[in-house]
Design a protein around this motif. Sequence first.
Motif: not given
Length: 109
Positions: A67-71, A76-82, A30-32
């Motif tokens: 913080t920018a990396n966390l957001y 991306i997690v929200c986009m993948l969940m949708v 997910i981070n990549c």
Amino acid sequence: MSQKELGYTFMNNTNTIEKIFMYYVIGVVINCMGSILLGSKRKNDITYEDYVIATKKDDEIKIINETANLYRSLIIVCMLMVLLILLSSIDINSKSIKVDIRGLNMISL
């Protein structure tokens, strides 16, 4: 969504070490994806040496970068969940696409 609603279970028959390893791998992927899809496309990005020099002058740069990396990862997690919700609710057998998300019905051809 529960596992019954999705129609499959995820890692029920694995031990704790395997689950921790899989969650780590999923987090790295997910981070990549976040850094590839949402990373900066600027031509004049700073080099690592410039970053080190700047963080020696101001320690808050590290916090802003983290913080920018966390957001970025959360987006991306929200986009993948949708995407997962939309793909799991598509009725393949009909000619129209029927998407039903918790009472919100959208029908498109």
